[in-house]
Write a protein that holds these residues in place. Structure first.
Motif, PDB file in Angstrom:
ATOM      1  N   SER A  26       0.914  -0.033   4.569  1.00 60.64           N
ATOM      2  CA  SER A  26       0.782  -0.525   3.203  1.00 60.64           C
ATOM      3  C   SER A  26       0.575   0.647   2.252  1.00 60.64           C
ATOM      4  O   SER A  26      -0.268   1.521   2.503  1.00 60.64           O
ATOM      5  CB  SER A  26      -0.407  -1.470   3.066  1.00 60.64           C
ATOM      6  N   GLN A 127      10.711   4.352   0.894  1.00 61.46           N
ATOM      7  CA  GLN A 127      10.784   3.135   0.072  1.00 61.46           C
ATOM      8  C   GLN A 127      10.878   1.892   0.954  1.00 61.46           C
ATOM      9  O   GLN A 127      10.175   0.911   0.734  1.00 61.46           O
ATOM     10  CB  GLN A 127      11.992   3.195  -0.872  1.00 61.46           C
ATOM     11  N   ARG A 128      11.717   1.937   1.980  1.00 62.39           N
ATOM     12  CA  ARG A 128      11.892   0.777   2.871  1.00 62.39           C
ATOM     13  C   ARG A 128      10.658   0.505   3.719  1.00 62.39           C
ATOM     14  O   ARG A 128      10.218  -0.637   3.840  1.00 62.39           O
ATOM     15  CB  ARG A 128      13.102   0.994   3.781  1.00 62.39           C
ATOM     16  N   ARG A 131       7.946  -0.780   1.571  1.00 63.87           N
ATOM     17  CA  ARG A 131       8.385  -1.902   0.730  1.00 63.87           C
ATOM     18  C   ARG A 131       8.072  -1.655  -0.749  1.00 63.87           C
ATOM     19  O   ARG A 131       7.471  -2.482  -1.437  1.00 63.87           O
ATOM     20  CB  ARG A 131       7.754  -3.209   1.213  1.00 63.87           C
ATOM     21  N   ASP A 133       9.040  -0.941  -4.758  1.00 62.18           N
ATOM     22  CA  ASP A 133      10.028  -1.462  -5.701  1.00 62.18           C
ATOM     23  C   ASP A 133      11.084  -0.422  -6.066  1.00 62.18           C
ATOM     24  O   ASP A 133      12.224  -0.762  -6.331  1.00 62.18           O
ATOM     25  CB  ASP A 133       9.346  -1.961  -6.982  1.00 62.18           C
TER      26      ASP A 133
END
Length: 183
Positions: A26, A127-128, A131, A133
């Protein structure tokens, strides 16, 4: 576990903080410490030191991960980068953080799957994986990638360490038992 990743640089030092719960990663925070180029070297290093101290205070990581610097074609640049890295290490040590170090190849392989990945590939995978934006800035992405690398490698390192300890312990017991049988 909360991990602070740092991509040291004398002009721009990236930082990224992630939380890890099992296999879940996260995003917490990231950014770039922009170091003024119109001040003396000691003051530039102090900017890195002070800002990383504050980031540690604000985000409260459990551990830190830092990229290892290797000699490049310009020895003077390598020396300056090493000094920026030293300021970062001092800031982390000053806050009593355990620091884990990884090579650029280890970081890229852990995040992208290829040790020679381009910066854009690292940015897209960060980014992936987190997660996000949008695509993070290059220095932030490198720091987040360093934190992700530690998240991937730390559990394996801990298990190998435990196995090594158990192997040493069981070998020690075998020798003691054999010694008692012979004695």
């Amino acid at each position: 576990m909360r991990i602070l990743g740092v991509d040291p640089g004398l002009r721009r030092t990236g930082f990224g903080v992630i939380d890890v719960q099992g296999a879940k990663l996260s995003y917490v925070a990231s950014g770039t410490i922009v170091v003024p180029t119109d001040v003396t070297l000691p003051l530039r290093l102090k900017v890195i030191l002070d800002n990383l101290r504050q980031i540690v205070e604000d985000t409260k990581p459990d551990v830190a991960a830092l990229e290892i610097v290797f000699m490049n074609t310009n020895p003077a640049s390598t020396l300056l980068l090493g000094q920026a890295r030293g300021a970062a290490l001092c800031a982390l040590a000053d806050r009593d953080l355990a620091v884990h170090e990884y090579t650029a190849l280890q970081i890229k392989k852990s995040v992208v799957g290829a040790g020679r990945a381009a910066k854009e590939q690292v940015q897209m995978m960060v980014q992936r994986l987190l997660r996000l934006d949008g695509i993070p800035a290059p220095d932030s992405a490198d720091a987040l990638a360093c934190a992700i690398c530690h998240a991937h490698i730390a559990p394996l390192t801990e298990k190998l360490s435990q196995m090594n300890y158990q192997t040493r312990t069981s070998r020690g017991r075998s020798r003691v038992r054999a010694g008692r049988l012979l004695g």
